[in-house]
Write a protein that holds these residues in place. Structure first.
Motif, mmCIF file in Angstrom:
data_model
loop_
_atom_site.group_PDB
_atom_site.id
_atom_site.type_symbol
_atom_site.label_atom_id
_atom_site.label_comp_id
_atom_site.label_asym_id
_atom_site.label_seq_id
_atom_site.Cartn_x
_atom_site.Cartn_y
_atom_site.Cartn_z
ATOM 1 N N ILE A 1 -26.267 -16.514 140.868
ATOM 2 C CA ILE A 1 -27.399 -15.842 140.232
ATOM 3 C C ILE A 1 -28.085 -16.823 139.281
ATOM 4 O O ILE A 1 -27.547 -17.160 138.221
ATOM 5 C CB ILE A 1 -26.942 -14.604 139.430
ATOM 6 N N PRO A 2 -29.282 -17.336 139.624
ATOM 7 C CA PRO A 2 -29.973 -18.269 138.734
ATOM 8 C C PRO A 2 -30.579 -17.556 137.538
ATOM 9 O O PRO A 2 -31.110 -16.449 137.657
ATOM 10 C CB PRO A 2 -31.061 -18.867 139.636
ATOM 11 N N VAL A 3 -30.494 -18.215 136.376
ATOM 12 C CA VAL A 3 -31.048 -17.668 135.135
ATOM 13 C C VAL A 3 -31.988 -18.712 134.543
ATOM 14 O O VAL A 3 -31.536 -19.713 133.975
ATOM 15 C CB VAL A 3 -29.936 -17.326 134.116
ATOM 16 N N PRO A 4 -33.304 -18.555 134.683
ATOM 17 C CA PRO A 4 -34.226 -19.554 134.136
ATOM 18 C C PRO A 4 -34.277 -19.517 132.624
ATOM 19 O O PRO A 4 -34.235 -18.445 132.003
ATOM 20 C CB PRO A 4 -35.575 -19.158 134.758
ATOM 21 N N LEU A 5 -34.358 -20.698 132.033
ATOM 22 C CA LEU A 5 -34.517 -20.826 130.584
ATOM 23 C C LEU A 5 -35.956 -21.217 130.276
ATOM 24 O O LEU A 5 -36.651 -21.799 131.104
ATOM 25 C CB LEU A 5 -33.555 -21.881 130.032
ATOM 26 N N ILE B 1 -29.789 -21.662 125.317
ATOM 27 C CA ILE B 1 -28.971 -20.572 125.831
ATOM 28 C C ILE B 1 -28.550 -19.704 124.653
ATOM 29 O O ILE B 1 -27.677 -20.085 123.872
ATOM 30 C CB ILE B 1 -27.740 -21.092 126.588
ATOM 31 N N HIS B 2 -29.167 -18.557 124.507
ATOM 32 C CA HIS B 2 -28.852 -17.647 123.410
ATOM 33 C C HIS B 2 -27.681 -16.743 123.783
ATOM 34 O O HIS B 2 -27.513 -16.385 124.960
ATOM 35 C CB HIS B 2 -30.065 -16.778 123.069
ATOM 36 N N PRO B 3 -26.884 -16.338 122.813
ATOM 37 C CA PRO B 3 -25.815 -15.366 123.092
ATOM 38 C C PRO B 3 -26.341 -14.095 123.749
ATOM 39 O O PRO B 3 -25.676 -13.517 124.623
ATOM 40 C CB PRO B 3 -25.231 -15.079 121.701
ATOM 41 N N GLU B 4 -27.546 -13.659 123.361
ATOM 42 C CA GLU B 4 -28.111 -12.448 123.956
ATOM 43 C C GLU B 4 -28.314 -12.613 125.475
ATOM 44 O O GLU B 4 -28.165 -11.660 126.239
ATOM 45 C CB GLU B 4 -29.446 -12.091 123.293
ATOM 46 N N LYS B 5 -28.666 -13.831 125.887
ATOM 47 C CA LYS B 5 -28.849 -14.112 127.317
ATOM 48 C C LYS B 5 -27.519 -13.968 128.060
ATOM 49 O O LYS B 5 -27.470 -13.418 129.161
ATOM 50 C CB LYS B 5 -29.417 -15.515 127.501
#
Length: 474
Positions: free
Chosen positions: A204-208, A216-220
């Motif tokens: 699962i890709p997660v774009p920043l 990379i935030h903890p919320e992410k």
């Protein structure tokens, strides 16, 4: 009829309508039509031809493309790189300088004694003395005052970071695996190929966000876990952006993952840390682990980057004993294990006080190189919003350049003509299922610039890039 079809379609990919037997028209997987820059660009045509993910119906083609650095080097070879490499500034290779002339660094071995045991097959989990040395190093640097300590059983020695990631992939259970882009794909092909070869998990890709400094935030992390992600895999410090997640945010991320998700932390650039005034401190998730046998955290590092020995292929994975036992065992059918004489030679390098002095010298030297290239590039007109606080990479946005060189592939091609190698940003878009066209990539208008090489190479490279800009700006 058959000969007419073969003649008309021999030079391109197509699919067949199963009912009529007639080839279907080619289909683009992009919302963007090719512009003049691509239509007239040889380098774009070469890229699409070599990378099946950017051809119609790529999902039906099982071929594997070459990795980013290999592909870039092949293109440089067409311009004479292999004949006269000393005349080139290779800013594409993701490796640090390996010479012995960095002030304060210890000299690397030039010869290695081969013991009798070194002639034998070694254990696929690595030799016990080196596993003990790695555990001791992490306990001294990151586990001081903590009751739970690493032992040799928490360490597996692997033949490089690629092999380490492949071994981890082999023992993952059925899970959604979250990863962040941009990140190193073809550069360290274990990510891209690992995520597409193994079928026991879904990537699962997660774009920043560039506006957020690719942070990379903890919320992410919490969002990804909430939607069912069971494994988080990332490099920290990060390639290619040069960003790092440090404490207390790193500790918060690990708290969120604890008992919810496995965290795989690639820490090969942990020594290239400029956030603490080059005092030798390194970044590691090991510092925040409560119980080394209970926290689902796997850490990958090795001699490749911070010990400046990429050719040795000696790396390690640290984690809970039960994971490490499985990771060690699967080496018997994946890679066969790490070269024993080089493992033996690595042991004295890991003495904690020696490593601390080494990291001070390393950080000071590479910070100076970073400041040099950032200064040169800014004078040329590049906008560098976020100066890297780690690694030895710059993630350069080209959108402010003249149109013909404002994308990564065309800028790369222009640099080749000045004997400079950089890496187009498209190679850092982890796209394992090859679903996205290159013009839809958020990495399309970037290149990665490495300040890993020696200073004389960096100066030559900056001079070449300046010549490229002068051709188009003046």
């Amino acid at each position: 009829m058959a000969s007419a079809i073969s003649g008309a379609f021999a030079a391109r990919k197509f699919s067949i309508n199963r009912n009529t037997g007639v080839p279907r028209p080619a289909r683009r997987f992009s919302s963007v039509e090719p512009g003049l820059n691509e239509a007239s660009s040889k380098i774009h045509r070469q890229f699409r031809a070599a990378h099946e993910g950017h051809l119609p119906h790529a999902g039906l083609d099982a071929t594997r493309s070459s990795t980013g650095v290999v592909w870039c080097t092949e293109r440089a070879g067409e311009h004479g790189f292999f004949e006269e490499p000393e005349k080139w500034a290779n800013l594409g290779q993701g490796a640090p300088e390996v010479e012995d002339d960095i002030e304060g660094c210890f000299a690397r071995p030039k010869t290695i004694d081969v013991s009798m045991s070194g002639r034998e097959y070694g254990p696929t989990a690595g030799i016990k003395p080196l596993r003990e040395a790695v555990a001791h190093l992490y306990n001294e640097m990151h586990r001081q005052g903590k009751s739970s300590k690493y032992t040799w059983e928490n360490v597996a020695i692997v033949p490089g970071g690629r092999a380490g990631l492949i071994r981890i992939a082999a023992v993952l259970n059925n899970a959604y695996v979250g990863f962040f882009i941009p990140d190193y794909t073809g550069i360290r092909p274990a990510y891209n190929e690992m995520l597409s070869l193994f079928k026991n998990f879904a990537a699962i890709p997660v774009p920043l966000s560039e506006e957020d400094g690719y942070h990379i935030h903890p919320e992410k992390i919490a969002e990804e876990i909430a939607r069912g992600t069971g494994v988080i895999i990332t490099s920290n410090p990060r390639n290619p952006t040069g960003r790092v997640v440090a404490n207390p945010e790193l500790a918060e991320i690990q708290d969120i993952c604890r008992e919810r998700a496995t965290l795989v932390s690639d820490e090969f650039y942990s020594g290239y840390n400029y956030t603490s005034n080059c005092d030798g401190s390194t970044i590691s998730a090991a510092e925040n682990i409560i119980d080394v046998d209970e926290d689902d955290v796997l850490i990958i590092d090795g001699l490749t980057k911070r010990f400046r020995l990429p050719g040795w292929r000696v790396a390690w994975i640290i984690g809970p004993k039960e994971f490490i036992k499985a990771i060690g065992s699967c080496g018997s059918y994946l890679d066969g294990g790490t070269n024993v004489p080089f493992q033996e030679a690595a042991i004295p390098m890991l003495e904690p006080s020696l490593v601390q002095k080494e990291m001070v010298a390393l950080q000071t030297h590479f910070r100076d190189k970073r400041d040099y290239v950032v200064g040169r590039l800014r004078k040329m007109g590049f906008v560098i919003r976020f100066v890297p606080d780690s690694t030895f990479y710059l993630w350069l946005n080209l959108e402010g350049l003249p149109g013909p060189i404002s994308d990564g592939l065309n800028f790369f091609q222009a640099c080749l003509e000045e004997k400079v190698i950089v890496v187009p940003g498209i190679f850092f878009d982890l796209n394992p299922a090859r679903r996205r066209d290159l013009f839809d990539s958020p990495c399309h208008h970037f290149v990665r610039f490495s300040y890993g090489p020696r200073m004389d190479t960096l100066k030559m490279g900056c001079d070449g890039i300046e010549r490229v800009l002068n051709k188009w700006v003046l």
